[in-house]
Design a protein around this motif. Sequence first.
Motif: not given
Length: 140
Positions: A21-22, A26-27, A61-64
């Motif tokens: 998560a960041t 959340v993934a 978001y996209f770096s995550f």
Amino acid sequence: MTGCVFCGVVAGSVPAFEVAATASAVAFLDTRPVFKGHVLVAPREHLVTVADLPAAVLPDYFSFVQRLSGAVEGGLGAGGTFIAINNKVSQSVPHLHTHVVPRTKGDGLRGFFWPRTKYASDEEAAEYAARIAAAYTALT
């Protein structure tokens, strides 16, 4: 948003096999994965399409998503990943989410036909989530 399953995952009221998560997302494992280790990345804020994602959140978001792609490959020994976003059409949950699907040469995935599978048990799903989470932690 009331009734949104992904908002429930983000809030912790809906159980999920969280991977990472960041501050903005959340993934967690897809409950109906294309292949085992299929991760969904959902923004914490209820947004429906990628066009709704605020510009200020795009880099995080996209770096995550990018780091998770590496974690899926490294943690599962996958040859690559398939990354996709559906906007409205074929979006089974109306909350923006990005699919990060592990791929291997000859895995049978063709075009946009997405066969689905299941985990044999919660323990197996937890093991996949732990492998990806460990690889993600090693990348950060």
